[in-house]
Design a protein around this motif. Structure first.
Motif, PDB file in Angstrom:
ATOM      1  N   VAL A   1       0.641  -1.361   0.009  1.00 50.71           N
ATOM      2  CA  VAL A   1      -0.102   0.166   0.203  1.00 50.71           C
ATOM      3  C   VAL A   1       1.028   1.576   0.226  1.00 50.71           C
ATOM      4  N   GLY A   2       2.132   1.205  -0.023  1.00 49.91           N
ATOM      5  CA  GLY A   2       2.898   2.025  -0.486  1.00 49.91           C
ATOM      6  C   GLY A   2       3.211   2.673   0.452  1.00 49.91           C
ATOM      7  N   VAL A   3       3.653   1.675   2.148  1.00 51.86           N
ATOM      8  CA  VAL A   3       4.538   3.101   2.800  1.00 51.86           C
ATOM      9  C   VAL A   3       5.411   2.789   3.999  1.00 51.86           C
ATOM     10  N   ASN A   4       6.266   3.612   3.753  1.00 50.94           N
ATOM     11  CA  ASN A   4       7.570   3.843   3.791  1.00 50.94           C
ATOM     12  C   ASN A   4       8.292   3.180   4.829  1.00 50.94           C
ATOM     13  N   THR A   5       9.612   2.378   4.468  1.00 50.63           N
ATOM     14  CA  THR A   5       9.914   0.662   5.353  1.00 50.63           C
ATOM     15  C   THR A   5      10.497   1.497   6.617  1.00 50.63           C
ATOM     16  N   HIS A   6      11.417   2.671   6.772  1.00 46.54           N
ATOM     17  CA  HIS A   6      11.553   2.736   7.776  1.00 46.54           C
ATOM     18  C   HIS A   6       9.963   3.486   9.073  1.00 46.54           C
ATOM     19  N   THR A   7       9.407   3.824   8.028  1.00 47.83           N
ATOM     20  CA  THR A   7       8.018   3.986   9.200  1.00 47.83           C
ATOM     21  C   THR A   7       6.988   3.432   9.409  1.00 47.83           C
ATOM     22  N   ILE A   8       7.158   2.196   8.948  1.00 51.31           N
ATOM     23  CA  ILE A   8       7.073   0.616   9.424  1.00 51.31           C
ATOM     24  C   ILE A   8       7.735  -0.320  10.111  1.00 51.31           C
ATOM     25  N   LEU A   9       9.176   0.366  10.293  1.00 51.82           N
ATOM     26  CA  LEU A   9      10.106  -0.380  11.345  1.00 51.82           C
ATOM     27  C   LEU A   9       9.712   0.481  12.274  1.00 51.82           C
ATOM     28  N   CYS A  10       9.894   1.547  12.360  1.00 52.27           N
ATOM     29  CA  CYS A  10       9.303   2.598  14.240  1.00 52.27           C
ATOM     30  C   CYS A  10       7.975   2.225  14.584  1.00 52.27           C
ATOM     31  N   ILE A  11       7.406   2.377  13.465  1.00 51.59           N
ATOM     32  CA  ILE A  11       5.631   1.539  14.755  1.00 51.59           C
ATOM     33  C   ILE A  11       5.896   0.412  15.330  1.00 51.59           C
ATOM     34  N   VAL A  12       6.603  -0.499  14.477  1.00 51.67           N
ATOM     35  CA  VAL A  12       6.238  -1.702  15.049  1.00 51.67           C
ATOM     36  C   VAL A  12       7.951  -1.910  15.927  1.00 51.67           C
ATOM     37  N   THR A  13       8.897  -1.518  16.143  1.00 54.83           N
ATOM     38  CA  THR A  13       8.740  -1.177  17.550  1.00 54.83           C
ATOM     39  C   THR A  13       8.899  -0.427  18.385  1.00 54.83           C
ATOM     40  N   LEU A  14       8.366   0.344  17.681  1.00 52.66           N
ATOM     41  CA  LEU A  14       7.327   1.368  19.344  1.00 52.66           C
ATOM     42  C   LEU A  14       6.069   0.731  19.981  1.00 52.66           C
ATOM     43  N   MET A  15       5.439  -0.131  18.627  1.00 49.22           N
ATOM     44  CA  MET A  15       4.827  -1.450  19.201  1.00 49.22           C
ATOM     45  C   MET A  15       5.008  -2.284  20.352  1.00 49.22           C
ATOM     46  N   TRP A  16       6.365  -2.491  20.120  1.00 53.30           N
ATOM     47  CA  TRP A  16       6.888  -3.527  20.695  1.00 53.30           C
ATOM     48  C   TRP A  16       7.315  -3.056  22.495  1.00 53.30           C
ATOM     49  N   ILE A  17       7.622  -1.656  22.312  1.00 52.03           N
ATOM     50  CA  ILE A  17       8.515  -1.607  23.536  1.00 52.03           C
ATOM     51  C   ILE A  17       6.639  -0.887  24.210  1.00 52.03           C
ATOM     52  N   LEU A  18       5.537  -0.609  23.715  1.00 49.12           N
ATOM     53  CA  LEU A  18       4.831  -0.188  24.515  1.00 49.12           C
ATOM     54  C   LEU A  18       4.571  -1.239  25.368  1.00 49.12           C
ATOM     55  N   ASN A  19       4.250  -1.707  24.782  1.00 46.15           N
ATOM     56  CA  ASN A  19       2.911  -3.294  25.413  1.00 46.15           C
ATOM     57  C   ASN A  19       4.116  -4.617  25.323  1.00 46.15           C
ATOM     58  N   PHE A  20       5.030  -4.713  25.278  1.00 40.66           N
ATOM     59  CA  PHE A  20       5.646  -5.639  25.819  1.00 40.66           C
ATOM     60  C   PHE A  20       7.086  -5.190  26.744  1.00 40.66           C
ATOM     61  N   ALA A  21       7.791  -4.295  25.930  1.00 39.12           N
ATOM     62  CA  ALA A  21       9.088  -3.674  26.686  1.00 39.12           C
ATOM     63  C   ALA A  21       9.067  -3.388  28.580  1.00 39.12           C
ATOM     64  N   ILE A  22       7.852  -1.986  27.838  1.00 41.66           N
ATOM     65  CA  ILE A  22       8.278  -1.560  29.521  1.00 41.66           C
ATOM     66  C   ILE A  22       7.252  -2.094  30.252  1.00 41.66           C
ATOM     67  N   PRO A  23       6.037  -2.827  29.919  1.00 43.82           N
ATOM     68  CA  PRO A  23       5.512  -4.063  30.908  1.00 43.82           C
ATOM     69  C   PRO A  23       5.800  -5.174  31.810  1.00 43.82           C
ATOM     70  N   SER A  24       7.454  -5.780  30.797  1.00 48.78           N
ATOM     71  CA  SER A  24       7.820  -6.359  30.914  1.00 48.78           C
ATOM     72  C   SER A  24       9.077  -5.780  32.116  1.00 48.78           C
ATOM     73  N   ILE A  25       9.406  -4.469  32.175  1.00 46.35           N
ATOM     74  CA  ILE A  25      10.100  -4.219  32.990  1.00 46.35           C
ATOM     75  C   ILE A  25       9.331  -3.589  34.520  1.00 46.35           C
ATOM     76  N   ILE A  26       7.975  -3.553  33.963  1.00 47.74           N
ATOM     77  CA  ILE A  26       7.274  -3.375  35.506  1.00 47.74           C
ATOM     78  C   ILE A  26       6.997  -4.308  36.216  1.00 47.74           C
ATOM     79  N   GLY A  27       6.749  -5.843  35.380  1.00 49.54           N
ATOM     80  CA  GLY A  27       6.545  -7.084  35.821  1.00 49.54           C
ATOM     81  C   GLY A  27       7.685  -7.319  36.611  1.00 49.54           C
ATOM     82  N   SER A  28       8.866  -7.267  36.011  1.00 46.21           N
ATOM     83  CA  SER A  28      10.334  -7.855  37.174  1.00 46.21           C
ATOM     84  C   SER A  28      10.453  -7.078  38.242  1.00 46.21           C
ATOM     85  N   ALA A  29       9.590  -5.718  38.800  1.00 47.54           N
ATOM     86  CA  ALA A  29      10.210  -5.500  40.317  1.00 47.54           C
ATOM     87  C   ALA A  29       8.772  -6.926  40.132  1.00 47.54           C
TER      88      ALA A  29
END
Length: 322
Positions: free
Chosen positions: A282-310
């Motif tokens: 659908v013609g979306v920029n490569t870097h844009t998609i990679l940034c969004i996927v990485t951000l989704m992972w940070i928001l929904n997995f990395a940050i909650p797992s850091i809280i969960g580690s406590a």
């Protein structure tokens, strides 16, 4: 395993295990953010600044959706656990986030099952494992439901190089295998995670319909939230795409990536590869998609797992289990 060991030895091994899980989770998060072959970390940060992702408005929206996403997941777990024991929302939160930390670098989220089980006494653990399996299966079913519909429309709408025949053949093969398993379950010792299929089915049938219904509704709501969060990030990055068209691609992406077995830490890599292919159509920029996927992972997995580690570090095996 630790039954006959002295208390101090048990305590030492338990602390060592907890620290190993937490250090491993933090290390993998660091590695994933700084050594991404497809997206240089400096480029990632620069794009975030260029699109004002860190603005107060955007941060509030994104964190609210992340909180809502995990709120539904925690409510799901609280609802399912009520089959064996009523627990508070806060207790369900601790168990969900601590188990996420352990699942971060284990194949197919195996660590999640172990951590949730140790929060309960020995007599409840088998049922807890089955309830967690049910939770994951229901969430996967929501992904499959929206994904199959979205991918079908996406395939018909866009000129793709995906072989529909191969996909149909694969789905038919899955149904054939499932049929043989169900027909032969009375005459075999087929097991899922150590449980016979017959026992699993009987256990699921014993659960009240109201709990099943609530579980399904919360799974669907959670799917709608994190898919909408992906759409919000597309708009933040200035991608000009209608919500309906975006959801076709997003649902197709989650469908394809969810059926690929992987450890959770590689989830961003798998989704990134699938997203690049689908959004490229659908013609979306490569870097844009990679940034969004990485951000989704940070928001929904990395940050909650850091809280969960406590919560994981605070857990004491000597405490009375629920």
């Amino acid at each position: 395993m630790f039954g006959k060991l002295p208390y101090k030895t048990k305590q030492f091994f338990f602390v060592l295990i907890k620290l190993s899980i937490v250090v491993g989770a933090f290390y993998f998060i660091y590695q994933k953010l700084t050594t991404n072959e497809n997206l240089d970390f400096d480029v990632f940060v620069r794009l975030l600044k260029e699109h004002h992702v860190f603005s107060t408005k955007n941060i509030i929206i994104l964190l609210f959706l992340t909180s809502l996403n995990w709120c539904f997941e925690i409510m799901k777990w609280q609802n399912l656990v009520s089959v064996v024991k009523n627990i508070s929302f806060f207790e369900a939160l601790k168990q969900s986030l601590a188990s996420l930390t352990a699942s971060l670098f284990t194949p197919n989220r195996v660590g999640e099952y172990g951590v949730k089980a140790v929060y309960f006494s020995k007599g409840f653990r088998k049922r807890i494992l089955l309830l967690n399996l049910l939770s994951n299966i229901t969430q996967m079913s929501a992904t499959l439901l929206f994904g199959i519909v979205g991918f079908t429309i996406f395939y018909l709408k866009y000129n793709t190089t995906i072989s529909l025949y191969k996909i149909a053949r694969f789905i038919v093969l899955l149904f054939v295998v499932a049929g043989f398993v169900l027909l032969g379950r009375k005459y075999s010792k087929f097991q899922i995670r150590g449980f016979s299929l017959e026992k699993i089915i009987n256990f699921l049938l014993e659960i009240p319909k109201s709990i099943h219904a609530k579980n399904i509704i919360l799974s669907i709501l959670r799917y709608l939230v994190f898919s909408f969060q992906f759409y919000c990030l597309l708009k933040i990055f200035g991608v000009d795409i209608y919500y309906f068209n975006a959801m076709l691609v997003i649902s197709s992406m989650y469908l394809i990536s969810s059926i690929i077995p992987t450890i959770l830490i590689l989830d961003v890599v798998v989704k990134g590869s699938v997203a690049l292919f689908l959004f490229g159509i659908v013609g979306v920029n490569t870097h844009t998609i990679l940034c969004i996927v990485t951000l989704m992972w940070i928001l929904n997995f990395a940050i909650p797992s850091i809280i969960g580690s406590a919560y994981l570090l605070k857990y004491n095996y000597k405490e009375i289990k629920l």
